[in-house]
Design a protein around this motif. Structure first.
Motif, mmCIF file in Angstrom:
data_model
loop_
_atom_site.group_PDB
_atom_site.id
_atom_site.type_symbol
_atom_site.label_atom_id
_atom_site.label_comp_id
_atom_site.label_asym_id
_atom_site.label_seq_id
_atom_site.Cartn_x
_atom_site.Cartn_y
_atom_site.Cartn_z
ATOM 1 N N HIS A 48 2.384 1.774 -3.385
ATOM 2 C CA HIS A 48 1.379 2.259 -4.328
ATOM 3 C C HIS A 48 1.221 3.772 -4.230
ATOM 4 O O HIS A 48 1.201 4.481 -5.250
ATOM 5 N N THR A 50 -5.717 -10.849 -18.666
ATOM 6 C CA THR A 50 -6.453 -9.628 -18.357
ATOM 7 C C THR A 50 -6.781 -8.925 -19.673
ATOM 8 O O THR A 50 -6.510 -9.442 -20.754
ATOM 9 N N PRO A 54 -5.479 0.137 -12.325
ATOM 10 C CA PRO A 54 -6.475 -0.322 -13.312
ATOM 11 C C PRO A 54 -6.383 0.356 -14.664
ATOM 12 O O PRO A 54 -7.037 -0.094 -15.615
ATOM 13 N N SER A 60 0.826 -1.209 0.000
ATOM 14 C CA SER A 60 0.000 0.000 0.000
ATOM 15 C C SER A 60 0.864 1.265 0.000
ATOM 16 O O SER A 60 0.583 2.216 -0.733
ATOM 17 N N SER A 118 -1.587 7.500 -12.139
ATOM 18 C CA SER A 118 -1.662 6.077 -12.460
ATOM 19 C C SER A 118 -1.185 5.857 -13.887
ATOM 20 O O SER A 118 -1.639 6.542 -14.813
ATOM 21 N N GLN A 165 -2.858 -10.006 -13.196
ATOM 22 C CA GLN A 165 -4.148 -9.958 -12.523
ATOM 23 C C GLN A 165 -4.090 -9.122 -11.251
ATOM 24 O O GLN A 165 -5.046 -8.410 -10.926
ATOM 25 N N ALA A 166 -2.977 -9.188 -10.525
ATOM 26 C CA ALA A 166 -2.832 -8.401 -9.298
ATOM 27 C C ALA A 166 -2.767 -6.905 -9.587
ATOM 28 O O ALA A 166 -3.128 -6.086 -8.732
ATOM 29 N N SER A 167 -2.317 -6.528 -10.772
ATOM 30 C CA SER A 167 -2.192 -5.108 -11.102
ATOM 31 C C SER A 167 -3.538 -4.442 -11.353
ATOM 32 O O SER A 167 -3.640 -3.222 -11.329
ATOM 33 N N ARG A 168 -4.574 -5.235 -11.597
ATOM 34 C CA ARG A 168 -5.874 -4.659 -11.956
ATOM 35 C C ARG A 168 -6.496 -3.870 -10.816
ATOM 36 O O ARG A 168 -7.181 -2.860 -11.046
ATOM 37 N N SER A 169 -6.271 -4.271 -9.580
ATOM 38 C CA SER A 169 -6.879 -3.565 -8.449
ATOM 39 C C SER A 169 -6.128 -2.299 -8.075
ATOM 40 O O SER A 169 -6.736 -1.298 -7.697
ATOM 41 N N SER A 170 -4.810 -2.311 -8.192
ATOM 42 C CA SER A 170 -4.015 -1.152 -7.778
ATOM 43 C C SER A 170 -3.720 -0.179 -8.917
ATOM 44 O O SER A 170 -3.618 1.028 -8.687
#
Length: 224
Positions: A49, A155, A135, A46, A64, A128-133
Motif C-alpha cells: 500500500h 460498494t 477509499p 501494508s 491514492s 469491499q476490501a479496497s474501501r479501507s486502503s
C-alpha cells in the motif's frame, strides 16, 4: 533482517522450497517463521500500500487512485492441498487470483480463492476490501464476466463494463482491461507463482503481495 527478506524474495523469485534455501541465508526455519509472521500480521499488504502511493507520487500522480481495473487469473495447484476448485470456463483445477490495479497496472488489492468461484462472487470481497486502503476509488473497469447486480451493489464504486467489439475476430487488446493482464505478467516473472504451490490461501495471497512489493521496490530504486 535484510538477509531474511532477501531469502523470502529468493524463494519467491527462484520458485524453490524452503528446504532448498542456500547456506548463505539464515536457517529455513527462521526465514519461514518471519514469512508466516509477516503474513499473519498483514505486513505485505501494508508495505505494498505504501509503495503504491510512493510510486504514484514519483510518476506525478495523486497518491491514492480514483479509478481502477479488476480481473482474475486461474492457476493450477499442486499436490500441496488446501482449498481449490474447478474453473469450468478455463478448464483449470486450482485457484483463482483476483486483482485490482490502478490505471497504470500497480497492484492495489490482491486476493486468492478457489477457482470454482465465479468472477462475480470473487469481485465482491475484492471491492469491499479496497474501501479501507484506497477509499478514493470511484470507478472500476471490468470485463463482461462482472455483469451482476451483486457486483454493482457491493460498494459505492461505479462498475464500467468494457466489452469487446462486436466484429472482433481473434485476439485484440481492449482499452483499460489490458493493464491487469500486464500486471499478472509482471507478477508471473516469479517462479513461485508459476503455479499455486501453497497449502493455505493466506500464504498464496502473501506471496502475491510479496511479488508486488518486489516489483515496486525495483521500480522506485531505478528512479533514484
Amino acid at each position: 533482517m535484510r538477509d531474511i527478506v532477501n531469502a523470502i524474495f529468493y524463494v519467491l523469485r527462484a520458485g524453490v522450497t524452503w528446504r532448498m534455501l542456500p547456506d548463505c541465508f539464515p536457517p529455513r526455519q527462521t526465514v519461514y517463521g518471519w514469512f508466516s509472521g509477516l503474513r499473519d500480521r498483514g505486513v505485505w499488504e501494508s508495505v505494498n500500500h505504501h509503495l503504491v502511493m510512493l510510486d504514484r507520487e514519483r510518476a506525478g500522480r495523486a497518491a491514492s487512485p480514483s479509478a481502477a481495473v479488476i480481473d482474475s487469473q486461474s492457476t493450477k495447484t499442486t499436490e500441496a492441498g488446501g482449498p481449490r476448485g474447478y474453473d469450468a470456463g478455463k478448464k483449470v483445477l486450482g485457484r483463482k487470483r483476483h486483482a485490482m490495479v490502478d490505471t497504470d497496472g500497480r497492484p492495489l488489492v490482491l486476493q486468492c480463492h478457489a477457482a470454482s468461484a465465479q468472477d462475480c462472487d470473487g469481485a465482491v470481497p475484492l471491492l469491499q476490501a479496497s474501501r479501507s486502503s484506497f477509499p478514493f476509488v470511484e470507478k472500476t473497469f471490468a470485463d463482461a464476466g462482472y455483469v451482476a447486480r451483486r457486483v454493482a451493489k457491493a460498494t459505492n464504486i461505479a462498475i464500467e463494463i468494457v466489452r469487446k467489439p462486436k466484429n472482433q475476430i481473434g485476439f485484440a487488446v481492449h482499452p483499460r482491461r489490458w493493464v491487469v493482464e500486464r500486471c499478472f505478467a509482471w507478477l508471473g516473472r516469479n517462479r513461485r507463482l508459476a503455479k499455486d504451490f501453497e497449502t493455505t490461501i493466506a500464504s498464496a495471497t502473501a506471496f502475491l503481495y510479496a511479488a508486488a512489493v518486489l516489483l515496486l521496490i525495483r521500480r522506485l530504486a531505478r528512479s533514484t
